[in-house]
Design a protein around this motif. Structure first.
Motif, PDB file in Angstrom:
ATOM      1  N   UNK A 153       0.846  -1.190   0.000  1.00 15.49           N
ATOM      2  CA  UNK A 153       0.000   0.000   0.000  1.00 15.49           C
ATOM      3  C   UNK A 153       0.883   1.241   0.000  1.00 15.49           C
ATOM      4  N   UNK A 154       0.483   2.244  -0.756  1.00 15.64           N
ATOM      5  CA  UNK A 154       1.236   3.497  -0.764  1.00 15.64           C
ATOM      6  C   UNK A 154       1.128   4.201   0.578  1.00 15.64           C
ATOM      7  N   UNK A 155       2.168   4.960   0.927  1.00 13.12           N
ATOM      8  CA  UNK A 155       2.175   5.737   2.167  1.00 13.12           C
ATOM      9  C   UNK A 155       1.909   7.198   1.837  1.00 13.12           C
ATOM     10  N   UNK A 156       1.024   7.816   2.595  1.00 11.75           N
ATOM     11  CA  UNK A 156       0.782   9.257   2.438  1.00 11.75           C
ATOM     12  C   UNK A 156       0.449   9.832   3.802  1.00 11.75           C
ATOM     13  N   UNK A 157       1.273  10.744   4.266  1.00 14.76           N
ATOM     14  CA  UNK A 157       1.026  11.378   5.559  1.00 14.76           C
ATOM     15  C   UNK A 157      -0.295  12.135   5.508  1.00 14.76           C
ATOM     16  N   UNK A 158      -0.919  12.311   6.685  1.00 14.25           N
ATOM     17  CA  UNK A 158      -2.279  12.835   6.697  1.00 14.25           C
ATOM     18  C   UNK A 158      -2.335  14.337   6.462  1.00 14.25           C
ATOM     19  N   UNK A 205       3.956   5.267  11.566  1.00 13.25           N
ATOM     20  CA  UNK A 205       2.543   5.658  11.625  1.00 13.25           C
ATOM     21  C   UNK A 205       2.317   7.076  11.093  1.00 13.25           C
ATOM     22  N   UNK A 206       3.323   7.952  11.242  1.00 14.86           N
ATOM     23  CA  UNK A 206       3.222   9.275  10.600  1.00 14.86           C
ATOM     24  C   UNK A 206       3.199   9.099   9.087  1.00 14.86           C
ATOM     25  N   UNK A 207       4.123   8.303   8.560  1.00 17.19           N
ATOM     26  CA  UNK A 207       4.193   8.095   7.112  1.00 17.19           C
ATOM     27  C   UNK A 207       2.925   7.434   6.584  1.00 17.19           C
ATOM     28  N   UNK A 208       2.323   6.570   7.408  1.00 18.65           N
ATOM     29  CA  UNK A 208       1.134   5.830   6.974  1.00 18.65           C
ATOM     30  C   UNK A 208      -0.157   6.642   7.113  1.00 18.65           C
ATOM     31  N   UNK A 209      -0.037   7.907   7.549  1.00 14.17           N
ATOM     32  CA  UNK A 209      -1.228   8.748   7.637  1.00 14.17           C
ATOM     33  C   UNK A 209      -2.091   8.462   8.845  1.00 14.17           C
ATOM     34  N   UNK A 236       5.553  14.020   4.588  1.00 18.88           N
ATOM     35  CA  UNK A 236       5.704  14.636   5.902  1.00 18.88           C
ATOM     36  C   UNK A 236       7.007  15.393   6.040  1.00 18.88           C
ATOM     37  N   UNK A 237       7.267  15.880   7.233  1.00 18.39           N
ATOM     38  CA  UNK A 237       8.417  16.740   7.510  1.00 18.39           C
ATOM     39  C   UNK A 237       9.088  16.250   8.785  1.00 18.39           C
ATOM     40  N   UNK A 253      11.338  16.393  15.690  1.00 18.10           N
ATOM     41  CA  UNK A 253       9.924  16.713  15.489  1.00 18.10           C
ATOM     42  C   UNK A 253       9.533  16.167  14.119  1.00 18.10           C
ATOM     43  N   UNK A 254       8.753  15.115  14.109  1.00 20.21           N
ATOM     44  CA  UNK A 254       8.269  14.520  12.855  1.00 20.21           C
ATOM     45  C   UNK A 254       6.799  14.864  12.712  1.00 20.21           C
ATOM     46  N   UNK A 255       6.430  15.432  11.572  1.00 20.31           N
ATOM     47  CA  UNK A 255       5.069  15.941  11.397  1.00 20.31           C
ATOM     48  C   UNK A 255       4.494  15.477  10.072  1.00 20.31           C
TER      49      UNK A 255
END
Lengths: 270, 270
Positions: A153-158, A205-209, A236-237, A253-255
């Motif tokens: 599955x593709x990863x996209x931060x929220x 989990x950040x990367x997975x949105x 994300x950043x 700080x991962x966002x």
């Protein structure tokens, strides 16, 4: 292997991705061989903070270094367990054979193997691998995806949302120094939900949105290279608490996006 | 179905275990159908504490109740999401369709489905199932085992060791009331390692011999029935903080053995 603008060829990118996968495969074998076994030996690397270094940790990094010696002899290596190796190619492999050794010792499924390759510009490609679940989060060279129990599955931060609707993770509630802890508490008060205990899995989990923020302090470069690659590839950043480069470790700080990143930085530095 | 001493027949035990497995299988399907999806809807059951009730939570319990209506129509049901159903058989199914809804919403792999069957004496058999990992901890009727990524393995809680060598888990650092939090802090100070964030998975880790203690407060009966069955089958002990029965919920102390149980109770009540 690079064109006139210094860009990597497609063949070189594929080779680096393939080697990263081979490293994570080897680390999976070594870490699972000792996971939840009764024979687990642990020494304490520090006396104040509990930081076990297990047989598995060393065996895992040794297996990865053996592969690199064969397949990438001119690349550098920065690993948690053994000394750095200088390279001549401009590439350096950044390896954390078990991120979350406390979780590993406790039998949780939230520790991971971190593999990244970087050049002078920073992390290019990274893997966050959870061997027990059989789940691998990958990001860099234009791709961001997870392969695991539910397939690929593709990863996209929220997308942005207010802190009051957001989820913040950190590995444990005692974040850094007293001043760092106070800054973390200021941010935590703003959030909808704060959770602990996920080790590197929180970055995945950040990367997975799934969540908005991970905030930690006192990290090492090998703790952050792969999370930076995976999260940035997912949109994300990752910076330090002042918005500067995160690749050196320290305060992280991962966002999920720039809006929540800015809001979190304001709370941390308020 | 019971002999002259009131003991269950082997056929009845096998039937109850088979039904428990069918319930957990159904809950796996329903919970995974929504896990890490973008469409996850959440209402708030309380205003002060964040306790989302998701579509998956209700669908999971509904699927389990449908199976019980067909296969065990005379048993009672105590579930988290819908009202209790009285039975006439003397057996009651205790269901938590998603234990750890906050973890579920955050995408962690440490929430679980809890299924237990009890009679007037307490929990007889229980399952702690983690659908994403595909891992099921089972205990009762003389068996205690886990089936998961590394195959099938017996469960045995760990041998006694001093608190100073032990590992304590709780779901989050804000344990219960201020008085409960102070008691927890007294115990936490004695431990080698304290970790958070595992939801019901922490109880499975006690049964698996990985950790020594889980301490929580404010639990519901459906939160503890399956953990009691699994941990006791693995040789551990689950009581309230005073050493009394735990099946009613409230303050829970799950321990790998009687020595660490006594030491933890002394610290909690010191």
């Amino acid at each position: 292997m690079r064109d006139a603008l210094g860009r990597l060829s497609e063949a070189e990118r594929h080779e680096l991705m393939a080697v990263a996968g081979a490293l994570a495969d080897a680390a999976r074998r070594e870490t699972l061989a000792h996971f939840r076994s009764d024979s687990l030996g642990a020494e304490s690397k520090e006396s104040l903070r509990f930081d076990p270094v297990t047989v598995a940790d060393r065996a895992s990094e040794r297996a990865m270094r053996a592969i690199l010696a064969l397949r990438r002899p001119f690349d550098g290596i920065l690993g948690e367990e053994f000394g750095p190796r200088e390279g001549t190619s401009g590439f350096t492999w950044v390896l954390d054979p078990i991120d979350g050794t406390r979780g590993y010792l406790s039998g949780t499924p939230t520790w991971g193997v971190l593999v990244a390759v970087r050049d002078a510009t920073g992390p290019l490609f990274g893997l966050i691998d959870q061997p027990y679940i059989g789940e691998r989060f990958a990001g860099g060279f234009g791709m961001a995806e997870v392969v695991g129990p539910m397939g690929r599955k593709g990863l996209r931060a929220r997308a942005p949302r207010p802190l009051s609707q957001g989820i913040l993770f950190s590995t444990f509630p005692e974040v850094g120094t007293p001043a760092e802890g106070a800054a973390f508490a200021r941010l935590a008060r703003e959030m909808r939900l704060v959770r602990y205990g996920m080790d590197c899995y929180a970055y995945a989990l950040v990367a997975a949105g799934q969540i908005d923020l991970v905030v930690e302090a006192g990290l090492q470069p090998y703790d952050v290279a792969a999370p930076i690659a995976v999260i940035e590839a997912a949109g994300g950043i990752v910076t330090n608490w002042q918005g500067g480069p995160a690749a050196g470790g320290g305060q992280i700080l991962a966002a999920a996006n720039s809006a929540v990143h800015a809001a979190a930085m304001a709370a941390l530095n308020g």
